[in-house]
Design a protein around this motif. Sequence first.
Motif, PDB file in Angstrom:
ATOM      1  N   SER A 173     -15.452 -42.888  -9.910  1.00  0.00           N
ATOM      2  CA  SER A 173     -16.661 -43.047 -10.713  1.00  0.00           C
ATOM      3  C   SER A 173     -16.869 -44.541 -10.965  1.00  0.00           C
ATOM      4  N   ALA A 174     -17.991 -45.077 -10.478  1.00  0.00           N
ATOM      5  CA  ALA A 174     -18.266 -46.516 -10.595  1.00  0.00           C
ATOM      6  C   ALA A 174     -19.690 -46.728 -11.087  1.00  0.00           C
ATOM      7  N   PRO A 175     -19.953 -46.443 -12.366  1.00  0.00           N
ATOM      8  CA  PRO A 175     -21.318 -46.552 -12.906  1.00  0.00           C
ATOM      9  C   PRO A 175     -21.897 -47.952 -12.716  1.00  0.00           C
ATOM     10  N   ILE A 176     -23.200 -48.010 -12.544  1.00  0.00           N
ATOM     11  CA  ILE A 176     -23.873 -49.296 -12.360  1.00  0.00           C
ATOM     12  C   ILE A 176     -24.037 -49.984 -13.720  1.00  0.00           C
ATOM     13  N   PRO A 177     -23.515 -51.197 -13.872  1.00  0.00           N
ATOM     14  CA  PRO A 177     -23.639 -51.909 -15.152  1.00  0.00           C
ATOM     15  C   PRO A 177     -25.048 -52.471 -15.332  1.00  0.00           C
ATOM     16  N   PRO A 178     -25.355 -52.984 -16.507  1.00  0.00           N
ATOM     17  CA  PRO A 178     -26.678 -53.590 -16.723  1.00  0.00           C
ATOM     18  C   PRO A 178     -26.936 -54.720 -15.734  1.00  0.00           C
ATOM     19  N   CYS A 179     -28.195 -54.917 -15.432  1.00  0.00           N
ATOM     20  CA  CYS A 179     -28.603 -55.949 -14.476  1.00  0.00           C
ATOM     21  C   CYS A 179     -28.303 -57.346 -15.029  1.00  0.00           C
ATOM     22  N   GLN A 180     -27.659 -58.190 -14.203  1.00  0.00           N
ATOM     23  CA  GLN A 180     -27.342 -59.563 -14.599  1.00  0.00           C
ATOM     24  C   GLN A 180     -28.541 -60.477 -14.357  1.00  0.00           C
ATOM     25  N   ASP A 181     -28.433 -61.706 -14.848  1.00  0.00           N
ATOM     26  CA  ASP A 181     -29.500 -62.684 -14.653  1.00  0.00           C
ATOM     27  C   ASP A 181     -29.687 -63.054 -13.180  1.00  0.00           C
ATOM     28  N   ASN A 241     -23.338 -59.155  -9.275  1.00  0.00           N
ATOM     29  CA  ASN A 241     -22.108 -58.707  -9.912  1.00  0.00           C
ATOM     30  C   ASN A 241     -21.043 -58.399  -8.859  1.00  0.00           C
ATOM     31  N   GLN A 242     -19.949 -59.119  -8.890  1.00  0.00           N
ATOM     32  CA  GLN A 242     -18.902 -58.960  -7.874  1.00  0.00           C
ATOM     33  C   GLN A 242     -18.039 -57.712  -8.087  1.00  0.00           C
ATOM     34  N   ILE A 278     -32.717 -43.355  -7.831  1.00  0.00           N
ATOM     35  CA  ILE A 278     -31.898 -44.043  -8.825  1.00  0.00           C
ATOM     36  C   ILE A 278     -32.256 -45.525  -8.799  1.00  0.00           C
ATOM     37  N   THR A 279     -31.873 -46.227  -9.850  1.00  0.00           N
ATOM     38  CA  THR A 279     -32.107 -47.666  -9.918  1.00  0.00           C
ATOM     39  C   THR A 279     -30.788 -48.401  -9.689  1.00  0.00           C
ATOM     40  N   ILE A 280     -30.803 -49.350  -8.763  1.00  0.00           N
ATOM     41  CA  ILE A 280     -29.622 -50.159  -8.463  1.00  0.00           C
ATOM     42  C   ILE A 280     -29.943 -51.621  -8.733  1.00  0.00           C
TER      43      ILE A 280
END
Length: 380
Positions: free
Chosen positions: A13-21, A150-151, A41-43
């Motif tokens: 399970s690797a949920p997508i974190p909030p979008c970075q700058d 995001n790395q 979905i939004t990536i």
Amino acid sequence: MSLPFKNPEVFISAPIPPCQDDEYEELALGVANMGENFSKITINRPKVGDYDVKFQVKYCGICHTDIHLVCNEAARTMYPIVPGHELVGVVTGIGDKVTKVGVGSQVALGYYMDSCMECDMCDSSEENYCMKGDTHTFNAKKVHGHIGGNQETQTFGGFSKSMVVHERFIIKLPDNAPLAESAPLVCAGITMWDPLRYWGAIKGGKKMKVGIVGIGGVGTMGIKLAAALGHEVVAISRSAKKKDIAKEKGAHHYIDTSSTDSVKEHNNSMDLIMNTVSASHSIQTYLGLLRTNGTLVQLGAVVSPIDFKNIYLIMQRKSIAGSYVGGIKSTQECVDFCIAKNVYPDIEVVDASRLDEVYNTLASNSSSGVRYVLDIEASL
């Protein structure tokens, strides 16, 4: 129709974190969680860096390899997952140091989107064999530092409205290239082209006898390529039911391996055999078909051990080898050749409403040499 998932208790399970700058949000088609069907979905995609190319994805081929990962067959899939590694589209933005393509160019991206760019294999334009590992276009960890954003997040593939990638991994398409037909060239096409290249079948001058095992979407592309290169082509399958398809695609001969007479006619005669079958099976018959110094190239990802009698190798200096897609230089050569010679796979364009159906069709191995291509604009 549900997707044919495997190993429901072992996945990541690797949920997508909030979008970075340094990222932007993008719409995609993916499987959000184990056991779910495709949905929008939004990536997050990285913003364009100095050496990056951003392109609008027009079409993306649907490959059997996608099913292995989407359906967690290896028990290591990271969810959410956005598949697709046969991307074609039009460039909408480039970094300040990009020289390979410009805005408005037609481009493609294949099975991998990063490598170390430093090892002997990368220096030899064989990034697919990167000694530190290539980074797959979807569901892979970012390890080489050439993918922005995001790395800690996995890569997301071509079932999305846009892609951003380092220019090194871009394949150029001419303005007259038909995009939907070109998408599978960077997977099915290069998978067959690179062994033909490595084992001397694209140099010209020597006509070879080339066998193709497995008359599916990849195998029929191999038949077309070998025939277009001027070789004598033998289609090989376990029954006679695909004989007409094989002959239609350009095969000169057909071997039904269930028929002793059919096999006997071509024993000890082939220079090169390319085996596309990804299910567990015996390869002994194919070794008998090779002539002295002939090579059997394994292209299908069979995970179980394969039995064969090594006396067949010893007594006539025959070889068994493997091959995995191709480097960027070879992929560009393949695409250029196919477009110039009008050699394309047989495709069927579908939209998102048929994704679950297509995945089940491919999982059951019931396709007839057709490569499915997802129309992104019609789906998102």
